[in-house]
Scaffold this active site. Structure first.
Site: not given
Length: 629
Positions: A489, A512
């Protein structure tokens, strides 16, 4: 050594306001030129406090600018207790137990100062300040000109007239307070900067005190053996909610914030001298980071997971790690429900087509939740709450968990993951981030699902083989997916994102955000901050994930010794031998251990030589030693 007499200024020292500025707000309400007058009053205050103009001149000029009445003064007096400086309020016990050491010396006004003095236990004859003069209509027309505090140089004159014996310590934020030391009327002067910091005043001070805690520590009074809170540095990364910053700063700690995550090298550079580190999910606290952290006491994960922290390495250095395991549960569950509805109805693709000007009204492939089977993998706080909400919407719920879990409602436990995958119409992952869960769902698991199964992952990115998921979507084995977490990420919003799942049909990708609601972030901030304060202020390790959990009350009537050590034979016996040798009377003692670490908390009477306790740091197996008063 004789105990010092502490002489406190009032404005911006015992209270967080400047009295005349606060009175201006009250008296000028409704005046057309109120803003200009308030600005002039504030300017005069700043110039007088910085020593640019004489105090007496500034006082008289400000009073002439304001249409003050007795009613205005009493109005401020009624609420002045709410304006107490944070560190003053934290140390009320010290003030009330030491009235013989305290004097309030101020150019302010008796009506305003008296309630605070009474709350602090300062004797009336030791409250030295100005008295306002009123006319028959109750208008303020000046101050008592006989009082030396109404003119320049008044504070040193008043102190000398007191005839104090022993050390005299002046504490204040303004130039008139500095003049006390410069005139020889005080042995020491502390520039008090919790509310206002004036460079010229700090330059002539013997020391700077950013809080009452620092002052008492420096003077060997109540805070002598506990490190002053304002000197304990906290570094909060990744945009942690302001509620945490506010709570920690209100408790007296020094807090620094940064918006993004830090990589290992940057974190090592930033963590020098830091006592508490706060992170979310993107900052990795590795063994290398911990080995370079020279003062670290605790790490707080302002999220559910702690897999980004080397828990064993932290425990091996006596660093406590806390998280917020339940605070964002509802937010994640609600997103899972919403994404399931969106996948069932192909909302994402239909919306994208609409934005391109395409109208495709059709019921083909759109289904209701009611009557479908939801398979939940991981039946902890999030999985179990999802179970309840899904069942309320008419879904049939099955779940699989390696731990023994109580089924809620009509949910049914599946003994194997494959059995769950074969039966579920929707599969939702809610497992933790332990290494053993890496690629928990891969090609074989997707093949075990019914054709057209919907798949959600709002847990951890590494638990799913996203390449295999992309192939399963392409083949039609998986009819749609909603993915909120990814193996890799971006560290910040400015960094690029890529995934083999991009562009696939009926696939919803979110960055997220499962726990990223305002309610959840505030709840996480408050929970994690309270856990940190419990540990720092009283040694409480409730909800600590890497040290033995001990729930403790506040320290009362004594001192608390905190000793974290490797779990090995003989440590407690050696500790108690050293405590006995130091002549300590033990009021209470707790010992809690896990497989690797021991935690001993000992409350003792105050009557001892703290230097004698230094030997406790040398007890075999010691990882961390700390004193609380």
């Amino acid at each position: 050594m004789a105990a010092p007499t502490l002489i406190f200024d009032f404005d911006s020292t015992l209270v967080r306001i400047e009295t005349l500025e606060a009175l201006a707000e009250i008296a000028l309400a409704g005046y057309a030129d109120a803003e200009a007058i308030r600005a002039e009053v504030a300017s005069l205050t700043d110039r007088a406090m910085a020593g640019e103009i004489g105090f007496g001149e500034a006082l008289r000029t400000r009073l002439k600018l304001l249409p003050l009445t007795r009613e205005h003064v009493l109005s401020l007096a009624d609420r002045i207790l709410d304006e107490g400086t944070p560190s003053v309020r934290r140390n009320l016990k010290f003030f009330n137990e030491n009235p013989e050491r305290l004097v309030i010396l101020s150019g302010g006004f008796r009506e305003i100062i008296a309630p605070i003095a009474q709350r602090l236990g300062v004797r009336a004859d030791r409250v030295l300040c100005n008295d306002l003069v009123y006319d028959d209509a109750g208008r303020v027309i000046g101050v008592d000109e006989v009082n030396p505090l109404s003119r320049e140089g008044g504070k040193p004159e008043v102190i000398k007239a007191l005839g104090l014996t022993g050390p005299v310590v002046m504490v204040g934020d303004g130039w008139t307070d500095a003049e006390v030391k410069l005139a020889g009327a005080a042995d020491r002067f502390y520039a008090f900067t919790e509310i206002a910091r004036r460079e010229r005043v700090v330059e002539v001070a013997d020391a700077e005190a950013r809080s009452i805690d620092e002052l008492l520590h420096a003077e060997g009074l109540a805070g002598r053996w506990s490190y002053p809170r304002s000197r304990i540095r906290m570094l909060l990364l990744e945009n942690i909610h302001p509620a945490a910053v506010e709570r920690l700063e209100d408790a007296g700690y020094s807090v620094e914030t940064q918006k993004g995550a830090l990589d290992e090298d940057d974190l090592i550079a930033a963590i020098k001298g830091v006592h508490v580190l706060g992170i979310r999910s993107k900052t990795n606290v590795t063994e290398r980071v911990l080995s370079e952290a020279d003062r670290l006491l605790a790490v707080a994960a302002f999220c559910i997971g702690t897999n980004q922290i080397d828990l064993e390495a932290a425990a091996g250095r006596g660093v406590a790690v806390f998280n917020a395991p339940y605070s964002n549960t509802r937010s994640v569950v609600e997103l899972a429900i919403g994404l399931t509805v969106a996948l069932m109805r192909d909302v994402a693709d239909k919306s994208a087509a609409m934005h391109e000007g395409k109208w495709n009204k059709s019921a083909d492939g759109s289904r209701e939740l009611r009557g479908k089977t939801l398979g939940i993998v991981g039946y902890g706080a999030i999985g179990s709450q999802l179970s309840v909400l899904a069942e309320a919407l008419g879904m049939r719920v099955i779940f699989h968990d390696l731990s023994e879990r109580l089924a809620l409602g009509n949910a049914r436990r599946m003994r194997s993951l494959d059995a769950l995958l074969a039966e579920a119409d929707v599969v939702s992952l809610h497992v933790d981030g332990r290494k053993e869960n890496a690629n928990l769902i891969g090609a074989a698991q997707f093949q075990a699902m019914k054709p057209g199964t919907l798949f959600l992952n709002l847990s951890r990115g590494h638990v799913v083989d996203v390449g295999a998921l992309a192939q399963a979507i392409g083949s039609g084995r998986v009819g749609g997916a909603a993915i909120d977490v990814f193996p890799e990420e971006p560290r910040t919003n400015a960094d690029p994102f890529d995934s083999p799942l991009r562009g696939l049909k009926n696939v919803i990708l979110t960055p997220h955000i499962g726990g990223s609601t305002e309610e959840a972030q505030e709840a996480i901030a408050e929970f994690a901050a309270e856990r940190l304060l419990g540990y720092l202020n009283r040694g409480d390790t409730t909800f600590c994930v890497n040290l033995p959990n001990v729930q403790l009350a506040e320290v009362s009537g004594g001192h608390r010794i905190l000793h974290i050590h490797r779990n090995q034979p003989g440590v407690l016996a050696e500790l108690n031998r050293e405590l006995s040798a130091a002549g300590l009377n033990i009021l209470g003692q707790h010992l809690k251990t896990d497989e690797r670490t021991g935690y001993v908390i000992t409350d003792v009477d105050r009557d001892y030589d703290p230097q004698a306790l230094r030997v406790l740091k040398g007890v075999a197996g010691t990882l961390r030693f700390r004193l609380l008063h």
